[in-house]
Design an enzyme around this catalytic site. Structure first.
Site, mmCIF file in Angstrom:
data_model
loop_
_atom_site.group_PDB
_atom_site.id
_atom_site.type_symbol
_atom_site.label_atom_id
_atom_site.label_comp_id
_atom_site.label_asym_id
_atom_site.label_seq_id
_atom_site.Cartn_x
_atom_site.Cartn_y
_atom_site.Cartn_z
ATOM 1 C CD GLU A 266 1.520 5.602 -0.090
ATOM 2 O OE1 GLU A 266 2.667 5.926 0.234
ATOM 3 O OE2 GLU A 266 0.523 6.312 0.127
ATOM 4 N NE ARG A 270 4.772 5.482 2.144
ATOM 5 C CZ ARG A 270 4.105 5.742 3.259
ATOM 6 N NH1 ARG A 270 4.630 5.446 4.414
ATOM 7 N NH2 ARG A 270 2.904 6.281 3.231
ATOM 8 C CB THR A 618 6.156 13.057 -3.588
ATOM 9 O OG1 THR A 618 5.166 13.770 -2.845
ATOM 10 C CG2 THR A 618 5.828 11.569 -3.606
HETATM 11 C C1 DMJ Z 1 3.992 11.024 2.037
HETATM 12 O O1 DMJ Z 1 3.986 9.638 1.888
HETATM 13 C C2 DMJ Z 1 4.252 11.672 0.730
HETATM 14 O O2 DMJ Z 1 4.647 12.963 0.960
HETATM 15 C C3 DMJ Z 1 3.066 11.670 -0.181
HETATM 16 O O3 DMJ Z 1 3.271 12.427 -1.347
HETATM 17 C C4 DMJ Z 1 1.815 12.154 0.506
HETATM 18 N N1 DMJ Z 1 1.954 12.340 1.874
HETATM 19 C C5 DMJ Z 1 2.697 11.448 2.683
HETATM 20 C C6 DMJ Z 1 2.983 12.046 4.036
HETATM 21 O O4 DMJ Z 1 2.001 12.865 4.528
#
Ligand code: DMJ
Length: 640
Positions: A266, A270, A618
């Site tokens: 995470e 992020r 992602t």
């Molecule tokens: C996000 O933090 C990212 O897309 C992650 O890959 C998985 N899903 C969450 C949001 O749903």
């Protein structure tokens, strides 16, 4: 033989003289001598104590001398109010003597307070177990090593900036589309402004309670996750004041030297992803510096027997561990397999191959392993290097691993053929074993558990529609097929939204007999502002320009506005099948990073962040394609 008289239990402890019979003169003499010795000892200890105290106590004349020395060094010009100096350098007390007394008193109080504090700390320490004390010592040691490292750090090498096109613009010509785009921007402002007012510096916002919020993925510290996650969305929407506000907070308050256990995955997607994207878009060095500082803190997570990182790491001590719920102490495929894009960029920007090596090591290890039915299980033990439970999914626990194989290839300007091959092999196995058509003709992606297909698809798996479309070009002669597969997944996910009361999709939905694309269990009926379905609409829009994707995206935006918007921001809902939904009172950081960004892009022209120049991580943070000419990992001083 007569024994000497016993000493009384209390009272004077010095025995009377001439106690024993005359036959023990030597003994008596020895006793007297040792008594004298003890007396002498006590006396000398007392004198030493007084002597020591004389020097140790905050004597005023000593302070004046000390004051004088420091003053000489720090304040070259003597302040007239502080009294004059005699030729020998000592202070001659002037009219402000009371101020010196005050100063002495203040110092005395401080010394007293410091002693009390030290005593309290010592008491606390004594309560702790050996292990805890050992861990604390280790933590302190690590900190010292880190500090030395930071001091020794050379400035980051200059590197060429990859081609950056399309960081502004995308203004739609059509009025209706322009109005929709403006509406999304207004939603972003509502989310941001409320976070700014009620949750600033916290990781997330409780829009109903109107206060900060956090979850264990961010550890115990407030690291402003929403600020970092939202920056690039603010930037592309042209919300520059808000962007600068976030930048200021990052510069002044974002601190990674905290005793906090965070999720490596995470924090990577992020924070590192968000900081890198903000850096590339704005060119502001502070984002790059913070990204690298944080990445260094994640590196100890890779200290496992296999090099597969732990799921969590303590940012201060560097101690890592895995989630308690993960099968057989395993690390998670979607977590250790979703580091590649950010880590390659870190090596690119720092000229330090360490990041690149870490992720390539993971890839090599995975390549060597047997895969049941050609599928990657979601669990891998970092100690033994063995798979845990044979569970494969394109939704949670597996999802972004496949995404990053494809994007590693795209980000390398399609030169990382190894990644592309791994992606193609994995997707072929997934299509064979996990993708099915329902009786009603909906294509869905199920989950493979120990040789059995569970006909359940998560909201998270809906991102795969976009992934299939993105990977169509460059596939093994099946571009049309993958674009079609992407469109089918988009349709199924749209159905999962359309079959609810709120027109928002559930967390997970089933295909079981008459049940199609509908959640069955109460615990799966929630919507937490997730982006995956809208993400897929956007990719499909970019590749097909079929207006249905804009229409579906707009339906979702209206539903979010109607059911999730509250006065303090946006909240998730607990049951999408209930027309009077209860709110969960969380504004997730990915709502600003992803959901609103994909919606904004859906109503923008393709010239904003074009896909041949940018690859989205992602968490929807755009990172530039490292074009061949620029892909040196050693740092090229030519540009920047
Ligand atoms: C996000 O933090 C990212 O897309 C992650 O890959 C998985 N899903 C969450 C949001 O749903």
């Amino acid at each position: 033989m007569t024994a000497p008289a016993l000493l009384p239990l209390s009272g004077r402890r010095i025995p009377p003289l001439n106690l024993g019979p005359p036959s023990f003169p030597h003994h008596r003499a020895t006793l007297r001598l040792s008594e004298k010795f003890i007396l002498l000892l006590i006396l000398s200890a007392f004198i030493t104590l007084c002597f020591g105290a004389f020097f140790f106590l905050p004597d005023s004349s000593k302070h004046k001398r000390f004051d004088l020395g420091l003053e000489d060094v720090l304040i070259p010009h003597v302040n007239a109010n502080k009294g004059a100096r005699d030729p020998g350098g000592f202070l001659i007390h002037g009219p402000d003597e009371p101020r010196h007394r005050e100063e002495e008193e203040r110092l005395r109080n401080k010394i007293r307070a410091d002693h009390e504090k030290a005593l309290e700390e010592a008491k606390e320490k004594l309560k702790k177990s050996r292990e805890e004390i050992r861990a604390e010592i280790q933590t302190e040691k690590n900190k010292v090593v880190q500090d030395i490292k930071m001091k020794e750090k050379k400035p980051l090498p200059p590197v060429p900036i990859p081609k950056l096109s399309g960081i502004n613009g995308g203004d739609p010509e059509d009025n209706d589309i322009r109005m929709k785009r403006e509406k999304i921007k207004e939603m972003m402002k509502h989310a941001w402004d409320n976070y700014r007012t009620y949750g600033w510096g916290h990781n997330e916002l409780r829009p109903i309670a109107k206060k900060g919020h956090s979850t264990n993925i961010f550890g115990s510290s407030q690291m402003g996750a929403t600020i970092v996650d939202a920056l690039d969305t603010l930037y592309i929407m042209g919300l520059h004041d808000e962007f600068r506000d976030g930048q200021k907070w990052i510069k002044e308050s974002l601190d990674f030297s905290v005793n906090s256990e965070v999720s490596v995955f995470e924090v990577n997607i992020r924070f590192i992803g968000g900081l890198l994207a903000a850096y590339y878009l704005s060119g502001e060095e502070i984002f790059k510096i913070k990204a690298v500082q944080l990445a260094e803190k994640l590196l100890p997570a890779f200290n496992t027997p296999t090099g597969i990182p732990w799921a969590m790491v303590n940012l201060k001590s560097g101690v890592g561990r895995n989630w308690g719920w993960a099968s057989a102490g395993s690390s998670i495929l979607a977590e250790f397999g979703t580091l590649h894009m950010e880590f390659v960029h870190l090596s690119y920007l720092t000229g330090d191959p360490v990041y690149y090596k870490k992720v390539m090591h993971i890839r090599k290890l995975l390549q060597k392993m047997d895969r049941p039915n050609g599928l990657y299980p979601n669990y891998l033990n970092p100690r033994t290097g063995r798979w845990g439970q044979y569970h494969t999914s394109v939704g949670g626990l597996g999802d972004s691993f496949y995404e990053y194989l494809l994007k590693a290839w795209l980000m390398s300007d399609k030169t990382d053929i190894e990644a592309r091959n791994m992606y193609d092999d994995a997707i072929e196995a997934i299509e064979k074993h996990l993708i099915k058509k329902s009786r009603g003709g909906l294509t869905f992606i199920g989950e493979w558990k120990n040789g059995h297909l569970e006909k359940k698809m998560g909201h998270l798996a809906c991102f795969a529609g976009g992934m299939f479309a993105l990977g169509a070009d460059g596939s093994r002669n099946k571009a049309g097929h993958y674009l079609e597969l992407g469109a089918e997944i988009a349709r199924t996910c749209h159905e999962s939204y359309d079959r609810t009361a709120l027109k928002l999709g559930p967390e997970s939905f089933k295909f079981d007999g008459a049940v199609e694309a509908v959640a069955v269990r109460q615990a799966e009926k929630y919507y937490i502002l997730r982006p995956e379905v809208i993400e897929t609409y956007w990719y499909l829009w970019r590749f097909t320009h079929d207006p249905r994707y804009r229409q579906w995206g707009w339906e979702a935006a209206l539903a979010i506005e109607k059911y999730c918007r509250v006065s303090g921001g946006f909240s998730g809902v607990k049951d999408v099948y209930s027309s009077t939904p209860a709110h969960d009172d969380v504004q997730q950081s990915f709502f600003l990073a992803e959901t609103l960004k994909y919606l904004y892009l859906l109503f923008s022209g393709d010239d904003l962040l074009p896909l041949d120049h940018w690859v989205f991580n992602t968490e929807a943070h755009p990172l530039p394609v490292l074009h061949l000419a620029n892909t040196t990992l050693s740092g090229n001083p030519a540009v920047r």
